[in-house]
Design an enzyme around this catalytic site. Structure first.
Site, mmCIF file in Angstrom:
data_model
loop_
_atom_site.group_PDB
_atom_site.id
_atom_site.type_symbol
_atom_site.label_atom_id
_atom_site.label_comp_id
_atom_site.label_asym_id
_atom_site.label_seq_id
_atom_site.Cartn_x
_atom_site.Cartn_y
_atom_site.Cartn_z
ATOM 1 N N GLU A 111 -0.843 5.723 13.383
ATOM 2 C CA GLU A 111 -0.598 6.902 12.559
ATOM 3 C C GLU A 111 -0.855 8.183 13.356
ATOM 4 O O GLU A 111 -0.088 9.153 13.261
ATOM 5 C CB GLU A 111 -1.472 6.890 11.297
ATOM 6 N N HIS B 231 -10.193 1.392 0.508
ATOM 7 C CA HIS B 231 -8.737 1.302 0.451
ATOM 8 C C HIS B 231 -8.318 0.718 -0.896
ATOM 9 O O HIS B 231 -8.383 -0.490 -1.106
ATOM 10 C CB HIS B 231 -8.240 0.429 1.599
ATOM 11 N N HIS C 57 -2.952 8.234 5.934
ATOM 12 C CA HIS C 57 -3.151 6.916 5.338
ATOM 13 C C HIS C 57 -4.521 6.403 5.778
ATOM 14 O O HIS C 57 -5.271 5.892 4.974
ATOM 15 C CB HIS C 57 -2.026 5.978 5.765
ATOM 16 N N CYS D 149 0.811 -1.227 0.000
ATOM 17 C CA CYS D 149 0.000 0.000 0.000
ATOM 18 C C CYS D 149 0.839 1.269 0.000
ATOM 19 O O CYS D 149 0.286 2.370 -0.064
ATOM 20 C CB CYS D 149 -0.960 -0.034 1.181
ATOM 21 N N PHE E 205 1.621 -3.004 4.116
ATOM 22 C CA PHE E 205 2.057 -4.307 4.630
ATOM 23 C C PHE E 205 3.551 -4.433 4.339
ATOM 24 O O PHE E 205 4.022 -4.020 3.275
ATOM 25 C CB PHE E 205 1.312 -5.433 3.892
ATOM 26 N N LYS F 278 -10.115 7.798 2.688
ATOM 27 C CA LYS F 278 -10.538 6.419 2.394
ATOM 28 C C LYS F 278 -11.951 6.163 2.910
ATOM 29 O O LYS F 278 -12.561 5.146 2.573
ATOM 30 C CB LYS F 278 -9.562 5.414 3.001
#
Lengths: 94, 418
Positions: B314, B338, B303, B162, B398, B333
């Site tokens: 975050e 996502h 994010h 991502c 990831f 998002k």
């Protein structure tokens, strides 16, 4: 179908059906139409796919060096070559 | 003069295919999230997902090639063509073919591989298409864009999950600063909406659950009731260009790419560092690369995937970097879902539009902010911010990959109207 290559309706229908399924336009395609750039415009992977379709349907194979030759044939010539290959391997495929 | 600008944008998202549509959806809370069609492949694998618009493969590829090609490639071709058109660039006319590169990333066409595995299981060896590899390899987005537009310079694809889209922009910036290209087409395309991928996300308990009756509420970054991400599909492409090159052809920039940072958590394959240590270091690197202080940032597009642990990490990271006076933050998002690596590029575009319009899009669905995510959240409606100066976009993937990008007003003579 002007050249009278004598290919069977079954083989002609197979070739045109395969080209259609492979998303090639077969409008105006006949026995005299080249499979390569001047005609149907098959490229390396589509010639390979035609080969595996032949193998799946008729149980005969075109070797790698022959595959290049297929690209220089017309629909009729290819059909005749395929018919000869099937005749030479009567036990195959069916 | 090493200034690099964004001179074109293209996107395919669950909330539209133009900057105007995407911006409107974010500001008005128009969600792209819905239920899969009953009886469709995904029905039973996910409760909700963010589906992009239908695009006929034949609209971007010749008939025979369009037959066995992954949706990620189709979306990549569409977004890249739109971005180049938006930049007014025709390769060969506006840029030397060897001075334009393409970095187009993503997970690859795994849905197409999945379908071929099924066919092989049913029909055996002869069921496998010779077109499989050009239809699904992760580099084929870049390759197809290069072929279609005649891009003959540097090309690559990045596989940092991502973070891949944001990293494509960062690597593009690096190439342009080094003078190795005049233009870089940088982007990412992801098509993860197929059973095997959805099932592994679901079985890993990463997906939002319990929202079948309220699909548009499922993605809720930083909200107390968030319980997982919503898988989405899409593509984002930016045309990056040396400002001098853009000036020479009379092109207007949207924004300058001022800097970037990249780090790795070195912590866990899928779970972020709980205190957001790697993410904080990443944001600091981006600030330093841009020659800025934390106080110079007027907006952070987070994010924010809507997972419990990810959003908290975050938020902690943003706190660590910016201190008590964090800049306004939102997570878009909430409406797009996502889009994996593609998110970073679409969100970069959103951050740039926010900068240029002086308006910050809200975090839709943020009804009850989680106290563990204590930030200056933009909620409910867009917040006017006429003089924000510079903006940041975060992407974490990831593998612990972190990328932050910083944008500012365009360094070109002409400024693109937005």
């Amino acid at each position: 179908m002007s050249t009278g290559t004598g290919i069977t309706d079954e083989i002609r229908a197979f070739v045109l059906g395969s080209l259609t399924e492979m998303n090639y336009s077969v409008a105006g395609v006949d026995d005299d139409t080249p499979l390569g750039p001047a005609g149907v415009d098959l490229e390396s992977l589509s010639l390979a796919e035609l080969g595996i379709r032949v193998e799946e349907r008729f149980g005969v194979m075109f070797e790698e060096d022959e595959a290049e030759l297929l690209g220089t044939m017309t629909v009729g010539e290819f059909g005749a070559a395929l018919a000869a290959r099937i005749a030479a391997a009567p036990a195959a495929g069916q | 003069m090493k200034d690099v600008v964004v001179s074109g944008m293209g996107m395919v998202t669950p909330v539209g295919c133009s900057a105007g549509e995407v911006w409107g959806a974010m500001c008005e809370g128009r969600s792209g999230i819905g239920r899969p069609e009953a009886g469709s492949l995904l029905d039973g694998s996910v409760e909700v997902a963010a589906f992009g618009p239908a695009i006929e493969p034949e609209s971007v590829l010749s008939g025979p090639e369009a037959r066995v090609v992954d949706r990620y490639i189709v979306m990549a071709l569409r977004a890249a063509a739109d971005a180049l058109a938006d930049a007014g660039i025709e390769v060969g006319r506006d840029v030397d073919p060897y001075r334009i590169g393409v970095i187009l990333s993503g997970t690859g066409g795994l849905a197409t591989l999945e379908a071929q595995v099924v066919t092989r299981t049913q029909r055996g060896r002869l069921g496998v298409s010779p077109y499989l590899l050009p239809g699904m390899l992760p580099n084929m987005g870049a390759a197809r864009v290069a072929i279609r537009h005649g891009i003959r310079g540097y090309s690559s694809s990045i596989a940092t999950a991502c973070a891949a889209g944001a990293q494509s922009v960062g690597e593009g910036l690096r190439l342009l600063r080094a003078g190795e290209a005049d233009v870089v087409v940088a982007g990412c395309s992801e098509a993860p909406l197929f059973p095997t991928l959805a099932d592994t996300f679901g079985n890993a308990r990463a997906l939002a659950r319990g929202w079948a009756d309220d699909p548009t509420g499922a993605s809720r970054p930083f909200d107390r009731r968030r319980n997982g991400l919503v898988l989405g599909e899409g593509a984002g492409v930016l045309v990056l260009e040396r400002a001098e090159h853009a000036d020479a052809r009379g092109a207007a920039g949207y924004a300058s790419v001022l800097g970037w940072g990249a780090t790795n958590d070195a912590h866990h394959p899928t779970t972020p560092h709980p205190e957001g240590e790697g993410a904080a270091a990443c944001m600091r690197l981006a600030l330093a690369d841009a020659g800025l202080e934390p106080a110079d940032i007027g907006y952070v597009n987070a994010h924010g995937t809507s997972t419990k642990i990810g959003d908290r990490a975050e938020a902690l990271a943003i706190r660590r970097v910016f201190g008590p006076d964090t800049p306004p933050v939102s997570g878009t998002k909430a409406v797009t879902g996502h889009m994996l690596g593609a998110s970073g590029v679409v969100e970069s575009a959103v951050a740039v539009l926010a900068l240029r319009r002086g308006l910050l899009p809200p975090t839709y669905n943020l009804d009850d902010p989680d106290p563990a995510c204590d930030l200056d959240h933009i909620r409910k409606s867009p917040r006017p911010a006429p003089h924000i100066g510079q903006v940041m976009s975060n992407s974490f993937g990831f593998g612990g990959h972190n990328v932050s990008l910083v944008y500012g007003l365009p360094g070109t003579r002409l400024s693109r109207a937005v």
